[in-house]
Design a protein around this motif. Structure first.
Motif, PDB file in Angstrom:
ATOM      1  N   GLU A   1      34.681  32.765  51.389  1.00  0.00           N
ATOM      2  CA  GLU A   1      36.018  32.264  51.501  1.00  0.00           C
ATOM      3  C   GLU A   1      36.602  32.108  50.030  1.00  0.00           C
ATOM      4  OE1 GLU A   1      35.570  28.155  53.114  1.00  0.00           O
ATOM      5  OE2 GLU A   1      35.496  29.113  55.200  1.00  0.00           O
ATOM      6  N   VAL A   2      35.705  32.175  48.863  1.00  0.00           N
ATOM      7  CA  VAL A   2      36.328  32.448  47.732  1.00  0.00           C
ATOM      8  C   VAL A   2      35.972  33.841  47.178  1.00  0.00           C
ATOM      9  CG1 VAL A   2      35.958  31.710  45.061  1.00  0.00           C
ATOM     10  CG2 VAL A   2      35.844  29.781  46.996  1.00  0.00           C
ATOM     11  N   GLU A   3      36.730  34.739  47.212  1.00  0.00           N
ATOM     12  CA  GLU A   3      36.872  36.257  47.249  1.00  0.00           C
ATOM     13  C   GLU A   3      37.223  36.893  45.759  1.00  0.00           C
ATOM     14  OE1 GLU A   3      35.122  38.773  47.782  1.00  0.00           O
ATOM     15  OE2 GLU A   3      35.383  38.461  50.094  1.00  0.00           O
ATOM     16  N   ALA A   4      36.657  37.915  45.547  1.00  0.00           N
ATOM     17  CA  ALA A   4      37.161  38.659  44.354  1.00  0.00           C
ATOM     18  C   ALA A   4      38.451  39.189  44.657  1.00  0.00           C
ATOM     19  CB  ALA A   4      36.252  39.834  44.093  1.00  0.00           C
ATOM     20  N   GLU A   5      39.547  39.066  43.625  1.00  0.00           N
ATOM     21  CA  GLU A   5      40.954  39.762  43.581  1.00  0.00           C
ATOM     22  C   GLU A   5      40.758  41.052  44.230  1.00  0.00           C
ATOM     23  OE1 GLU A   5      44.631  40.266  40.730  1.00  0.00           O
ATOM     24  OE2 GLU A   5      42.647  39.589  39.931  1.00  0.00           O
ATOM     25  N   TRP A   6      39.972  41.805  43.546  1.00  0.00           N
ATOM     26  CA  TRP A   6      40.066  43.370  44.008  1.00  0.00           C
ATOM     27  C   TRP A   6      39.526  43.510  45.553  1.00  0.00           C
ATOM     28  CZ3 TRP A   6      36.866  46.993  46.400  1.00  0.00           C
ATOM     29  CH2 TRP A   6      37.043  48.241  46.027  1.00  0.00           C
ATOM     30  N   LEU A   7      38.683  42.692  45.935  1.00  0.00           N
ATOM     31  CA  LEU A   7      38.472  43.052  47.646  1.00  0.00           C
ATOM     32  C   LEU A   7      39.517  42.515  48.325  1.00  0.00           C
ATOM     33  CD1 LEU A   7      34.708  41.994  47.537  1.00  0.00           C
ATOM     34  CD2 LEU A   7      35.661  44.300  48.192  1.00  0.00           C
ATOM     35  N   ASN A   8      40.248  41.132  47.904  1.00  0.00           N
ATOM     36  CA  ASN A   8      41.314  40.559  48.628  1.00  0.00           C
ATOM     37  C   ASN A   8      42.492  41.367  48.695  1.00  0.00           C
ATOM     38  OD1 ASN A   8      41.869  37.906  50.256  1.00  0.00           O
ATOM     39  ND2 ASN A   8      43.710  38.267  48.758  1.00  0.00           N
ATOM     40  N   PHE A   9      42.831  42.211  47.506  1.00  0.00           N
ATOM     41  CA  PHE A   9      44.125  42.998  47.295  1.00  0.00           C
ATOM     42  C   PHE A   9      43.830  44.373  47.228  1.00  0.00           C
ATOM     43  CE2 PHE A   9      45.308  38.632  45.815  1.00  0.00           C
ATOM     44  CZ  PHE A   9      46.412  38.322  47.008  1.00  0.00           C
TER      45      PHE A   9
ATOM     46  N   LEU B   1      42.711  46.904  49.494  1.00  0.00           N
ATOM     47  CA  LEU B   1      43.175  47.118  50.847  1.00  0.00           C
ATOM     48  C   LEU B   1      44.601  47.514  50.351  1.00  0.00           C
ATOM     49  CD1 LEU B   1      42.374  43.413  52.201  1.00  0.00           C
ATOM     50  CD2 LEU B   1      41.419  45.875  52.916  1.00  0.00           C
ATOM     51  N   ASN B   2      44.547  48.397  49.439  1.00  0.00           N
ATOM     52  CA  ASN B   2      46.038  49.130  48.967  1.00  0.00           C
ATOM     53  C   ASN B   2      47.049  48.061  48.647  1.00  0.00           C
ATOM     54  OD1 ASN B   2      47.297  51.478  48.655  1.00  0.00           O
ATOM     55  ND2 ASN B   2      48.371  51.381  50.510  1.00  0.00           N
ATOM     56  N   LEU B   3      46.526  46.904  48.160  1.00  0.00           N
ATOM     57  CA  LEU B   3      47.641  45.933  47.413  1.00  0.00           C
ATOM     58  C   LEU B   3      47.392  46.018  45.850  1.00  0.00           C
ATOM     59  CD1 LEU B   3      47.368  43.275  50.208  1.00  0.00           C
ATOM     60  CD2 LEU B   3      49.502  44.540  49.494  1.00  0.00           C
ATOM     61  N   GLY B   4      47.825  47.020  45.112  1.00  0.00           N
ATOM     62  CA  GLY B   4      47.489  46.929  43.907  1.00  0.00           C
ATOM     63  C   GLY B   4      48.350  45.864  43.033  1.00  0.00           C
ATOM     64  N   PRO B   5      47.992  45.824  41.808  1.00  0.00           N
ATOM     65  CA  PRO B   5      48.816  44.770  40.931  1.00  0.00           C
ATOM     66  C   PRO B   5      50.164  44.845  40.809  1.00  0.00           C
ATOM     67  CG  PRO B   5      46.936  45.715  39.921  1.00  0.00           C
ATOM     68  CD  PRO B   5      47.006  46.521  40.981  1.00  0.00           C
ATOM     69  N   ASP B   6      50.639  45.943  41.276  1.00  0.00           N
ATOM     70  CA  ASP B   6      52.381  46.181  41.066  1.00  0.00           C
ATOM     71  C   ASP B   6      52.882  46.417  42.602  1.00  0.00           C
ATOM     72  OD1 ASP B   6      52.305  45.852  38.372  1.00  0.00           O
ATOM     73  OD2 ASP B   6      51.931  48.050  38.186  1.00  0.00           O
ATOM     74  N   HIS B   7      51.993  46.161  43.472  1.00  0.00           N
ATOM     75  CA  HIS B   7      52.639  46.576  44.731  1.00  0.00           C
ATOM     76  C   HIS B   7      53.412  45.330  45.261  1.00  0.00           C
ATOM     77  CE1 HIS B   7      52.696  47.544  49.025  1.00  0.00           C
ATOM     78  NE2 HIS B   7      51.999  48.446  48.802  1.00  0.00           N
ATOM     79  N   PRO B   8      54.679  45.765  45.738  1.00  0.00           N
ATOM     80  CA  PRO B   8      55.629  44.456  46.120  1.00  0.00           C
ATOM     81  C   PRO B   8      55.328  43.573  47.198  1.00  0.00           C
ATOM     82  CG  PRO B   8      56.284  46.755  46.780  1.00  0.00           C
ATOM     83  CD  PRO B   8      55.143  47.052  45.996  1.00  0.00           C
ATOM     84  N   ALA B   9      54.125  44.291  48.183  1.00  0.00           N
ATOM     85  CA  ALA B   9      53.792  43.401  49.128  1.00  0.00           C
ATOM     86  C   ALA B   9      52.933  42.103  48.940  1.00  0.00           C
ATOM     87  CB  ALA B   9      52.928  44.351  50.268  1.00  0.00           C
ATOM     88  N   ARG B  10      52.180  42.632  47.499  1.00  0.00           N
ATOM     89  CA  ARG B  10      51.370  41.454  46.953  1.00  0.00           C
ATOM     90  C   ARG B  10      51.944  40.220  46.589  1.00  0.00           C
ATOM     91  NH1 ARG B  10      46.649  43.400  43.233  1.00  0.00           N
ATOM     92  NH2 ARG B  10      45.677  41.244  42.367  1.00  0.00           N
ATOM     93  N   THR B  11      53.346  40.156  46.434  1.00  0.00           N
ATOM     94  CA  THR B  11      54.154  38.806  46.170  1.00  0.00           C
ATOM     95  C   THR B  11      54.392  38.410  47.542  1.00  0.00           C
ATOM     96  OG1 THR B  11      56.107  39.956  46.179  1.00  0.00           O
ATOM     97  CG2 THR B  11      55.269  39.851  44.321  1.00  0.00           C
ATOM     98  N   MET B  12      53.923  38.754  48.787  1.00  0.00           N
ATOM     99  CA  MET B  12      54.245  38.156  50.136  1.00  0.00           C
ATOM    100  C   MET B  12      53.070  37.304  50.297  1.00  0.00           C
ATOM    101  SD  MET B  12      55.367  41.646  52.119  1.00  0.00           S
ATOM    102  CE  MET B  12      55.514  40.797  53.818  1.00  0.00           C
TER     103      MET B  12
ATOM    104  N   PHE C   1      52.363  47.429  57.214  1.00  0.00           N
ATOM    105  CA  PHE C   1      51.248  46.451  56.204  1.00  0.00           C
ATOM    106  C   PHE C   1      50.740  47.684  55.357  1.00  0.00           C
ATOM    107  CE2 PHE C   1      51.387  44.761  60.720  1.00  0.00           C
ATOM    108  CZ  PHE C   1      51.751  43.533  60.476  1.00  0.00           C
ATOM    109  N   PRO C   2      50.541  47.343  53.874  1.00  0.00           N
ATOM    110  CA  PRO C   2      50.083  48.409  53.079  1.00  0.00           C
ATOM    111  C   PRO C   2      48.482  48.803  53.488  1.00  0.00           C
ATOM    112  CG  PRO C   2      50.633  46.193  52.035  1.00  0.00           C
ATOM    113  CD  PRO C   2      50.566  45.749  53.560  1.00  0.00           C
ATOM    114  N   PHE C   3      47.807  48.167  54.444  1.00  0.00           N
ATOM    115  CA  PHE C   3      46.488  48.480  54.604  1.00  0.00           C
ATOM    116  C   PHE C   3      46.319  49.414  55.960  1.00  0.00           C
ATOM    117  CE2 PHE C   3      46.851  44.106  54.498  1.00  0.00           C
ATOM    118  CZ  PHE C   3      46.941  43.776  55.875  1.00  0.00           C
TER     119      PHE C   3
END
Length: 367
Positions: free
Chosen positions: A149-157, A160-171, A269-271
């Motif tokens: 349940e505590v996950e790495a940011e890279w695996l959570n985002f 899954l095609n949710l890069g640091p600048d991806h607008p969907a990440r703010t959702m 959905f980004p993924f």
């Protein structure tokens, strides 16, 4: 030096006179006979048998008598005290027997009446629906996968095609785990389990991922900061949206009953690409023209929103080491909390975690 008073007349000592001893004895016997409770007898014992009772005080006077008078007076007082003690013992036994019978009558218990010594427990509906959904997928030949349940940011985002600048990440309203440089989050969906599986296994992959997820939502009747999802992932050669539709129709029928189907509405959905929102045919009115207008469940729509789905984005396959030229796949996800509230017409989502056993008892041990 004076000699002992050999002429002392006990008749002149009032408490020791025969008539006075008889009077004290008769008063004690009368009080004993009148006592009708154990408490009353205790008081009688204090008044007529205790150290300060008239007969006890008279007994003390005997020592002051000349030797030749003590025997007669001692017998007289001793017989009176013995009669009182005997009467008190007999009356105490009688009163205790009466009170015992009264208690038996008042506190009678019918031991033949069946009674549940322990209340029957109930599983929490979230646990039961999660197990039920897992059984459905296992029966289809899928596997159940789990992850932290505590996950790495890279695996959570990122994976899954949710890069640091991806607008969907703010959702994603995310709980970040300190320190910030650890790049760890409380997972916002169970999709990281899918990424972990693709990174460690070769296709074909058919997994369902039920579990708890976290988002910084304010709790209300329809939202919670902690909720439950089930997500599915299938990776194989030749998979398409048709396979996805058939899988979700089967899942809907297994949960909501025969006649339940799904429909897709285009979404993003980004993924996944293409992506769709999944709606269920209303399980109350079944979109019947004669009932749908007044249906409180779908509010006249004939369909109920259920979750999201789509074909796995090739970018996700590449990030997780899967050849998109050879393999394709589909993924879907829906909330288990919402599944329960819709299936059982529960108005307030907070009832699921308030801990009131009156809420869980009707669910018994299974759905």
């Amino acid at each position: 030096m004076s000699a002992p008073n050999s002429d002392y007349d006990p008749v002149e000592v009032t408490p020791l006179r025969a008539d006075e001893v008889e009077r004290m004895r008769d008063a004690a016997l009368e009080a004993i006979a009148a006592a009708d409770s154990v408490e009353a007898l205790k008081q009688v014992k204090i008044d007529h048998v205790g150290d300060r009772s008239p007969l006890a005080l008279a007994n003390r006077e005997i020592g002051a008598l000349p030797p030749q008078a003590r025997k007669e007076v001692g017998q007289r007082v001793g017989q009176a005290r013995g009669a009182v003690n005997k009467a008190l013992a007999e009356r105490t036994a009688q009163v205790e027997a009466v009170e015992f019978e009264r208690r038996l009558a008042e506190e009678a218990v019918d031991v033949t009446v069946p009674v549940d010594m322990e209340p029957v427990g109930a599983r929490h509906p979230l646990t039961t629906i999660q197990d039920h959904v897992a059984d459905i997928f296992v029966a289809m030949g899928w596997e159940i996968a789990e992850g932290p349940e505590v996950e790495a940011e890279w695996l959570n985002f990122d994976a899954l095609n949710l890069g640091p600048d991806h607008p969907a990440r703010t959702m994603m309203d995310t709980f970040w785990v300190a320190p910030a440089e650890a790049a760890m989050v409380l997972r916002t969906h169970t999709s990281p389990v899918q990424a972990r599986t693709m990174l460690t296994r070769q296709p074909p992959i058919y997994i369902a991922c039920p579990g708890r997820v976290f988002r910084t939502d304010e709790p209300d009747a329809t939202h919670a900061p902690v909720f439950h999802q089930v997500e599915g992932l299938a990776i194989d050669e030749g998979l398409s949206m048709a396979h996805l539709k058939g899988t979700l129709d089967h899942l809907a029928t297994a949960i909501y009953g025969e006649g339940t189907t799904t429909r897709f509405r285009p979404s993003y959905f980004p993924f996944t690409e293409p992506s769709a929102e999944v709606d269920l045919l209303c399980y109350v009115c079944h979109n019947d023209p004669a009932q749908v207008a007044d249906c409180p469940t779908c509010r006249g729509e004939g369909w109920v929103e259920w979750g999201g789905c789509g074909v796995v984005n090739p970018r996700v396959l590449i990030a997780c080491g899967v050849d998109p030229e050879r393999y394709s796949g589909f993924a879907f996800g829906m909330g288990l909390d919402r599944t329960i509230t819709s299936r059982y017409d529960i108005a307030d989502l907070r009832d699921l975690w308030d801990g009131d056993i009156r809420f869980t008892e009707p669910f018994g041990i299974g759905l």
